[in-house]
Design an enzyme around this catalytic site. Sequence first.
Site, short mmCIF file in Angstrom:
data_model
loop_
_atom_site.label_atom_id
_atom_site.label_comp_id
_atom_site.label_asym_id
_atom_site.label_seq_id
_atom_site.Cartn_x
_atom_site.Cartn_y
_atom_site.Cartn_z
N SER A 136 -12.08 -1.07 -11.43
CA SER A 136 -11.85 -1.90 -12.66
C SER A 136 -13.10 -2.38 -13.35
O SER A 136 -13.86 -2.70 -12.59
CB SER A 136 -10.91 -3.14 -12.14
OG SER A 136 -10.87 -4.01 -13.10
N TYR A 149 -10.07 -10.62 -6.08
CA TYR A 149 -9.76 -9.20 -6.73
C TYR A 149 -10.88 -8.67 -7.40
O TYR A 149 -11.11 -7.30 -7.25
CB TYR A 149 -8.86 -9.32 -7.90
CG TYR A 149 -8.52 -8.07 -8.60
CD1 TYR A 149 -7.73 -7.13 -7.81
CD2 TYR A 149 -8.80 -8.13 -10.00
CE1 TYR A 149 -7.38 -5.95 -8.72
CE2 TYR A 149 -8.56 -6.79 -10.59
CZ TYR A 149 -7.82 -5.79 -10.04
OH TYR A 149 -7.55 -4.52 -10.58
P1 NDP Z 1 1.33 -1.81 -10.92
O1 NDP Z 1 1.77 -3.00 -10.23
O2 NDP Z 1 2.02 -1.14 -12.14
O3 NDP Z 1 1.43 -0.90 -9.87
C1 NDP Z 1 0.74 -0.72 -8.41
C2 NDP Z 1 1.17 0.25 -7.63
O4 NDP Z 1 0.33 0.06 -6.25
C3 NDP Z 1 2.68 0.32 -7.26
O5 NDP Z 1 3.05 1.54 -7.34
C4 NDP Z 1 2.83 -0.40 -6.00
O6 NDP Z 1 3.75 0.41 -5.28
C5 NDP Z 1 1.45 0.20 -5.37
N1 NDP Z 1 0.94 -0.85 -4.07
C6 NDP Z 1 0.71 -1.97 -4.35
N2 NDP Z 1 0.43 -2.37 -2.86
C7 NDP Z 1 1.03 -1.62 -1.98
C8 NDP Z 1 1.04 -1.44 -0.70
N3 NDP Z 1 0.79 -2.48 0.08
N4 NDP Z 1 1.60 -0.28 -0.14
C9 NDP Z 1 1.77 0.74 -0.89
N5 NDP Z 1 1.52 0.76 -2.41
C10 NDP Z 1 1.38 -0.28 -2.93
O7 NDP Z 1 0.01 -1.83 -11.31
P2 NDP Z 1 -1.25 -0.69 -11.95
O8 NDP Z 1 -0.50 0.41 -12.15
O9 NDP Z 1 -1.72 -1.59 -13.19
O10 NDP Z 1 -2.32 -0.76 -10.83
C11 NDP Z 1 -2.71 0.46 -10.45
C12 NDP Z 1 -4.26 0.22 -9.91
O11 NDP Z 1 -4.72 -0.03 -11.08
C13 NDP Z 1 -4.52 -0.97 -9.16
O12 NDP Z 1 -5.47 -0.52 -7.93
C14 NDP Z 1 -5.41 -2.02 -9.92
O13 NDP Z 1 -5.95 -2.70 -9.29
C15 NDP Z 1 -5.74 -1.00 -11.09
N6 NDP Z 1 -6.19 -1.42 -12.22
C16 NDP Z 1 -5.35 -2.04 -13.14
C17 NDP Z 1 -5.58 -2.53 -14.21
C18 NDP Z 1 -4.44 -3.24 -15.36
O14 NDP Z 1 -4.86 -3.77 -16.32
N7 NDP Z 1 -3.16 -3.15 -14.96
C19 NDP Z 1 -6.95 -2.38 -14.81
C20 NDP Z 1 -7.99 -1.92 -14.07
C21 NDP Z 1 -7.37 -1.58 -12.61
P3 NDP Z 1 4.92 -0.69 -4.40
O15 NDP Z 1 4.91 -2.11 -5.04
O16 NDP Z 1 6.13 0.06 -4.60
O17 NDP Z 1 4.33 -0.42 -3.06
C1 8X3 Z 2 -7.59 -5.43 -14.30
C2 8X3 Z 2 -8.28 -5.44 -15.29
O1 8X3 Z 2 -9.24 -6.97 -17.34
O2 8X3 Z 2 -7.12 -7.22 -16.57
O3 8X3 Z 2 -8.23 -4.64 -13.27
O4 8X3 Z 2 -8.86 -7.82 -14.97
S1 8X3 Z 2 -8.35 -7.04 -16.16
#
Ligand code: NDP
Ligand code: 8X3
Length: 249
Positions: A136, A149
């Site tokens: 991120s 985070y």
């Molecule tokens: P979502 O919340 O939409 O998806 C997160 C996914 O992670 C879900 O499928 C969830 O599955 C899974 N997950 C979380 N915790 C667990 C666990 N303990 N065991 C298994 N699966 C888990 O968020 P995003 O798609 O946005 O996030 C995906 C990745 O992208 C993350 O690593 C996040 O930090 C990163 N990211 C996101 C950004 C954003 O702005 N959205 C920007 C930069 C990075 P379930 O709950 O079914 O277990």
């Molecule tokens: C999440 C990206 O910009 O929302 O990893 O912190 S931001």
Amino acid sequence: MSKTAFVTGATAGIGLATVRRLVADGWRCVATGRRQERLDALVAELGPDKVHTACFDVRDTAALDAALANLPEVFRDLDLLVNNAGLAQGLSAAQNADLANWQTMIDTNVTAMVTVTRKLLPQLIERKGAIIAIGSVAGNYIYPGGNVYAGSKAFVNHFTLALRADLHGTGVRVTSIEPGMVETEFTLVRTGSQQASDDLYRGMNPMTAADIADTIGWIAALPPHLNINRIELMPVNQDFAGFRVAREG
Ligand code: NDP
Ligand code: 8X3
């Protein structure tokens, strides 16, 4: 012969879009997450020949081992790991933060991520595969309330680059993808409020999960001699200027 990807966190957001994109590009996918009904829907959408699901908490190493041991023959040879499962919990200043939230983020974003990676590395080396991790911008730039985070994502970014060094000469490709704001369930999970999520993304044209999945699909399809080390993406309407001054009176 199509290749197979192991995508963590495929029940929502970036992971879900990644499975859709990779399958459209001809990959088979092992899709993981904790929500069985969403995994079932993915199989119904894309087909059991294209998607095998494994429902487990990524922090549960025994469940991970069982999922790997129970992969059907056709999904057993893994060519790509997408380290995506992760979350943020809370936006409180460090001095007010809930320690349980910190522990959950470290256990999920750091400990589980390295565990999955370590377990898949021998096979990825044998198959000259690839690892793509979703770090991120929060790991590169500071914002208030980012604390653990942000630290966990700095770890993801840096660990992924460190893998490049250790995998030197193996043919395994490694990429750190470092996105800014993507509208997924991320902020709903972080704040517990759909209103807070809607407010954050309102009027700023955030990136979509498909934007990131397209980047993953592009990287995964590159020829074997080419490695994208890291790639940072932001919506045009987000930037990284963040210096502040506190005035004493
Ligand atoms: P979502 O919340 O939409 O998806 C997160 C996914 O992670 C879900 O499928 C969830 O599955 C899974 N997950 C979380 N915790 C667990 C666990 N303990 N065991 C298994 N699966 C888990 O968020 P995003 O798609 O946005 O996030 C995906 C990745 O992208 C993350 O690593 C996040 O930090 C990163 N990211 C996101 C950004 C954003 O702005 N959205 C920007 C930069 C990075 P379930 O709950 O079914 O277990
Ligand atoms: C999440 C990206 O910009 O929302 O990893 O912190 S931001």
